[in-house]
Design a protein around this motif. Structure first.
Motif, PDB file in Angstrom:
ATOM      1  N   HIS A 501       1.522  -4.547  -8.968  1.00  0.00           N
ATOM      2  CA  HIS A 501       2.004  -5.116  -7.705  1.00  0.00           C
ATOM      3  C   HIS A 501       1.681  -4.193  -6.525  1.00  0.00           C
ATOM      4  N   THR A 502       0.574  -3.476  -6.646  1.00  0.00           N
ATOM      5  CA  THR A 502       0.192  -2.499  -5.624  1.00  0.00           C
ATOM      6  C   THR A 502      -1.044  -2.967  -4.864  1.00  0.00           C
ATOM      7  N   THR A 545      10.230  -4.055  -6.524  1.00  0.00           N
ATOM      8  CA  THR A 545      11.547  -4.594  -6.145  1.00  0.00           C
ATOM      9  C   THR A 545      12.439  -3.533  -5.508  1.00  0.00           C
ATOM     10  N   THR A 546      12.208  -2.254  -5.811  1.00  0.00           N
ATOM     11  CA  THR A 546      13.051  -1.192  -5.254  1.00  0.00           C
ATOM     12  C   THR A 546      12.539  -0.650  -3.919  1.00  0.00           C
ATOM     13  N   ASN A 547      11.338  -1.047  -3.523  1.00  0.00           N
ATOM     14  CA  ASN A 547      10.733  -0.501  -2.304  1.00  0.00           C
ATOM     15  C   ASN A 547      11.483  -0.990  -1.069  1.00  0.00           C
ATOM     16  N   ARG A 548      11.844  -0.047  -0.164  1.00  0.00           N
ATOM     17  CA  ARG A 548      12.601  -0.411   1.024  1.00  0.00           C
ATOM     18  C   ARG A 548      11.720  -0.418   2.286  1.00  0.00           C
ATOM     19  N   ASP A 549      10.436  -0.145   2.099  1.00  0.00           N
ATOM     20  CA  ASP A 549       9.493  -0.234   3.219  1.00  0.00           C
ATOM     21  C   ASP A 549       8.668  -1.520   3.163  1.00  0.00           C
ATOM     22  N   ASP A 601      16.543  -1.662   6.565  1.00  0.00           N
ATOM     23  CA  ASP A 601      16.677  -0.836   5.369  1.00  0.00           C
ATOM     24  C   ASP A 601      17.227  -1.688   4.229  1.00  0.00           C
ATOM     25  N   ILE A 602      16.321  -2.397   3.561  1.00  0.00           N
ATOM     26  CA  ILE A 602      16.722  -3.327   2.514  1.00  0.00           C
ATOM     27  C   ILE A 602      15.601  -3.374   1.483  1.00  0.00           C
ATOM     28  N   SER A 603      15.938  -3.632   0.232  1.00  0.00           N
ATOM     29  CA  SER A 603      14.932  -3.585  -0.828  1.00  0.00           C
ATOM     30  C   SER A 603      14.200  -4.915  -0.972  1.00  0.00           C
ATOM     31  N   THR A 604      13.037  -4.845  -1.587  1.00  0.00           N
ATOM     32  CA  THR A 604      12.256  -6.062  -1.848  1.00  0.00           C
ATOM     33  C   THR A 604      13.049  -7.064  -2.674  1.00  0.00           C
ATOM     34  N   ALA A 605      13.783  -6.577  -3.670  1.00  0.00           N
ATOM     35  CA  ALA A 605      14.542  -7.472  -4.548  1.00  0.00           C
ATOM     36  C   ALA A 605      15.558  -8.309  -3.785  1.00  0.00           C
ATOM     37  N   GLU A 606      16.039  -7.787  -2.670  1.00  0.00           N
ATOM     38  CA  GLU A 606      17.053  -8.504  -1.901  1.00  0.00           C
ATOM     39  C   GLU A 606      16.461  -9.565  -0.977  1.00  0.00           C
ATOM     40  N   VAL A 607      15.172  -9.493  -0.698  1.00  0.00           N
ATOM     41  CA  VAL A 607      14.597 -10.413   0.286  1.00  0.00           C
ATOM     42  C   VAL A 607      13.489 -11.301  -0.283  1.00  0.00           C
ATOM     43  N   GLN A 608      12.950 -10.961  -1.452  1.00  0.00           N
ATOM     44  CA  GLN A 608      11.895 -11.777  -2.068  1.00  0.00           C
ATOM     45  C   GLN A 608      12.389 -12.216  -3.439  1.00  0.00           C
ATOM     46  N   TYR A 617      16.455 -14.477  -8.693  1.00  0.00           N
ATOM     47  CA  TYR A 617      16.142 -13.147  -9.179  1.00  0.00           C
ATOM     48  C   TYR A 617      15.176 -12.498  -8.203  1.00  0.00           C
ATOM     49  N   GLY A 618      15.413 -11.229  -7.879  1.00  0.00           N
ATOM     50  CA  GLY A 618      14.446 -10.494  -7.094  1.00  0.00           C
ATOM     51  C   GLY A 618      13.151 -10.354  -7.872  1.00  0.00           C
ATOM     52  N   VAL A 619      12.019 -10.472  -7.178  1.00  0.00           N
ATOM     53  CA  VAL A 619      10.738 -10.437  -7.867  1.00  0.00           C
ATOM     54  C   VAL A 619       9.776  -9.531  -7.116  1.00  0.00           C
ATOM     55  N   ASN A 620       9.046  -8.694  -7.864  1.00  0.00           N
ATOM     56  CA  ASN A 620       8.045  -7.847  -7.220  1.00  0.00           C
ATOM     57  C   ASN A 620       6.763  -8.644  -7.017  1.00  0.00           C
ATOM     58  N   GLY A 621       5.821  -8.060  -6.289  1.00  0.00           N
ATOM     59  CA  GLY A 621       4.575  -8.753  -6.007  1.00  0.00           C
ATOM     60  C   GLY A 621       4.442  -9.081  -4.535  1.00  0.00           C
ATOM     61  N   ALA A 622       3.294  -9.643  -4.171  1.00  0.00           N
ATOM     62  CA  ALA A 622       2.997  -9.891  -2.762  1.00  0.00           C
ATOM     63  C   ALA A 622       1.809 -10.833  -2.652  1.00  0.00           C
ATOM     64  N   PRO A 623       1.564 -11.355  -1.454  1.00  0.00           N
ATOM     65  CA  PRO A 623       0.329 -12.097  -1.250  1.00  0.00           C
ATOM     66  C   PRO A 623      -0.884 -11.200  -1.505  1.00  0.00           C
TER      67      PRO A 623
END
Length: 710
Positions: A501-502, A545-549, A601-608, A617-623
């Motif tokens: 997911h990078t 999912t833990t990334n806050r940037d 200041d919020i994690s990926t899991a909370e917004v995606q 469920y929070g999910v990692n990944g991106a366009p």
């Protein structure tokens, strides 16, 4: 209300009910199929495994199982083929109805079906239709319109043809013909932003000597054109696990006992537009090789629903014409005709059927020689350690004296192609020395390590190849040239590559420009968004999912997608405009986050999130990363995944047969009341896969339910 119901095998059947979606429906089955000879075996996640003696019986069982899980999406496609989508969806549906009529898909199929479809495939199509019709006879309350039924084999073949035309870029082409902007476009261009992934490794790259295959097709994750997983097994040599669209009797991508393949959409030029030279005085006559021919007028009779629920349906008539080149439309600039191979071939169904049953690379290659699939790249692996990639399609053999990227003259036989380039004209790679092939919708001639790739000038100009790359292809090369450059890959590594997911260190915006200046913005220059810029600059490229940037980067990317058209081509060429674009999008992204979350200041899991029926469920990944996630904003400001990893299958081909692992985003059923509406969500969100088996005894021993179509 059911007034009459009776079902006799091989005899006339009929049902009569009332109200919209419940009306008279009668048909005679094509085949003498006894449903008691068909087993539908549901596993613990509700995925159907269909077992029967013949392929036709398996198709019958698949139709029944698919209808149990989602008959709505199959009826959408059927409505489109019958020109009745406007009755269901209103204006948007009527546009599809017109396109189908304009392109002449059903007329062509009806005229060519008996001659071009071989008998074994006819039986499969007939078995499937009998299964659909039998199911709807038992569930008349689910029927949308009486004229939809009975379902015919020709409807299915037409659906494949329309899908191939859409893959070939016909939708945008016809729209530009209608609004008069066609002369400004490169014909057949399509945006590959979302795309798909596929890669295959053989023993030169794997640690255990097995071949590995990753199938990762990106589609909407629910609704029309979402993937449906099934296992089809007959005693006639059909045994495959994979995915298909609702309404298809054949697997589109998957793995059988010997081999497997994945699809990614390619960039080939399969659409041509002609401007006709009209007679200065005689209406509807156009010049062709010095003679004057008459345009044949046709009227599409559409019915358009107005209002919600049942609404009012008004009749609409829209004219179009036929020319020697193909269907034609008039606009203020003149008369334009369109021509493409997908509208002249019934081969997609046949090619996929032959691919389903291929037992080795030689047989698979024979299936590819049918050349029925438009813009569908193929990545292949088998138990014999063969890996292969082909940038696949059906390309007209065009006159080299014309610029086929633009509108060409429609007054001469010199532009009327009738033949196609052979399969070996296309870019392909068979067992490259570096041991891998891949595609992420990047250039079809760049599908393996850089030292073994082909070069653009090696290919016919009219194929349409371009120097195409994206963040997924850049990241894949980054992994192959870095972490996995001098080592063999385990199946666990293979799994990690798929779920990577990078972003690459140097990111691109859809291959149009680099993000270098985006990450170099100065906080001092824009104090109102200085905190957002600081987070963007320290973003480590990981959409974890833990990334806050990542959240501010994510929302900025979506604002870019929203605002891109306003800036147009200047984004590529004008650095100042590009900076203006970045700043506007960052401001919008920050405003959105503060409005909904009151913080950056919020994690990926909370917004995606992966969300369905109130469960999320929070999910990692991106366009445009290998773990592809695209979505839309929910009312609470979060991003809900809607497109991306629609189906994932990873296979290891061992000496004992293939080991298959797969996952879908939600579950096997589209009905909220089903236990399989949400039961794959947690596994999918965590990147975990389910083990599947092609062995009949394994499936029956672990079955949760075994039954016959009734």
């Amino acid at each position: 209300m059911i007034y009459y119901f009776r079902y006799f095998l091989g005899a006339m059947v009929a049902v009569m009910v009332s109200a919209e979606g419940q009306a008279q429906f009668a048909y005679t089955p094509h085949l003498d199929i006894n449903p008691e000879r068909i087993d539908i075996v549901r596993d613990s996640f509700g995925v159907p495994h269909i077992f029967a003696k013949t392929d036709a019986e398996v198709a019958y069982g698949l139709a029944w199982a698919t209808a149990e899980d989602d008959e709505e999406n199959a009826q959408f496609m059927l409505c489109a083929m019958r020109g009745m989508l406007g009755r269901k969806l209103g204006v948007d549906g009527a546009k599809v109805d017109f396109a189908v009529k304009f392109l002449g898909v059903m007329d062509y199929v009806d005229a060519q079906y008996e001659k071009e479809i071989p008998d074994d495939l006819k039986r499969v199509l007939e078995g499937y239709c009998d299964g659909v019709n039998a199911y709807l006879l038992q569930h008349p309350e689910k029927i949308w319109f009486k004229k939809l039924l009975p379902v015919r084999p020709q409807d299915i073949v037409a659906g494949y043809m329309l899908s191939m035309a859409l893959m070939g870029g016909i939708e945008g082409t016809v729209s530009a013909m209608a609004d008069g902007s066609i002369d400004k476009h490169n014909i057949g261009e399509i945006d590959f932003g979302s795309g798909s992934n596929a890669f295959a490794f053989n023993s030169k790259k794997t640690d255990d000597g097995s071949a590995f295959l990753a199938i990762n097709a990106h589609q909407p994750i629910e609704g029309l054109l979402s993937w449906y997983e099934a296992h089809l097994c007959s005693e006639e040599g059909w045994n495959i696990i994979g995915a298909l669209f609702h309404g298809s009797p054949i697997i589109f991508l998957g793995t059988n006992e010997h081999l497997g393949w994945a699809h990614t959409t390619g960039q080939l030029d399969e659409t041509d537009v002609y401007k006709l030279t009209m007679h200065p005085k005689k209406k509807n006559q156009y010049r062709y090789d010095g003679a004057w021919l008459k345009l044949e007028k046709e009227v599409a009779k559409l019915r358009v629903k107005l209002g919600k629920k049942r609404g009012i349906r008004i009749p609409v008539r829209k004219k179009f014409w036929h020319s020697v080149y193909g269907p034609a439309l008039k606009n203020k600039q003149g008369v334009y005709a369109v021509r493409m191979p997908a509208l002249l071939e019934l081969k997609p169904t046949l090619q996929w059927y032959r691919m389903n049953k291929a037992r080795n690379f030689s047989e698979f290659k024979q299936a590819l020689e049918i050349q029925g699939l438009s813009r569908q790249n193929i990545t292949y692996a088998d138990r014999y350690d063969t890996i292969y990639f082909i940038s696949n399609g059906l390309i007209p053999d065009r006159n080299p004296n014309y610029n086929w990227e633009k509108v060409v003259p429609g007054d001469t036989s010199a532009t009327l192609w009738t033949n196609f380039l052979p399969l070996d004209s296309l870019a392909f790679f068979l067992n490259p020395d570096c041991g891998f092939v891949f595609n992420t919708n990047n250039a079809g001639f760049e599908a393996t390590c850089e030292t073994e790739n082909s070069l653009l000038p090696q290919f016919n100009l009219h194929i349409g190849y371009k120097e195409e790359f994206n963040n997924r292809s850049l990241r894949f090369y980054e992994l192959m040239n870095g972490e996995y450059a001098n080592q063999r890959v385990s199946f666990e590594d293979f799994h990690r590559i798929k779920f990577d997911h990078t972003f690459p260190q140097r990111m691109t915006y859809k291959g149009k420009f680099w993000f270098d200046d985006f990450f170099a913005l100065s906080e001092n220059d824009y104090p109102d968004i200085a905190d957002a810029i600081a987070r963007i600059k320290q973003f480590n490229r990981s959409a974890d999912t833990t990334n806050r940037d990542y959240p501010i980067v994510m929302y900025t990317i979506y604002m870019m997608l929203k605002n891109e058209k306003k800036y147009g081509k200047e984004l590529r060429t004008n650095p100042e405009k590009r900076i203006e674009f970045y700043v506007e999008c960052i401001r919008q992204a920050k405003a959105h986050m503060l409005k909904h979350f009151n913080t950056l200041d919020i994690s990926t899991a909370e917004v995606q999130v992966l969300e369905r029926g109130g469960k999320s469920y929070g999910v990692n990944g991106a366009p445009d990363v290998l773990r592809a996630v695209y979505g839309g904003f929910m009312a609470d400001g979060r991003l809900r995944m809607s497109v991306g990893d629609g189906y994932i299958q990873l296979t290891r081909f061992t000496s004992d047969g293939p080991e298959i692992y797969s996952i879908s985003p939600f579950g096997a059923s589209s009905y909220p009341e089903s236990p399989h509406y949400q039961d794959m969500m947690e596994m999918f969100s965590k990147g975990r896969l389910r083990k599947m088996s092609l062995k009949k005894e394994d499936v029956y021993n672990s079955a949760k339910r075994i039954y016959h179509p009734k």
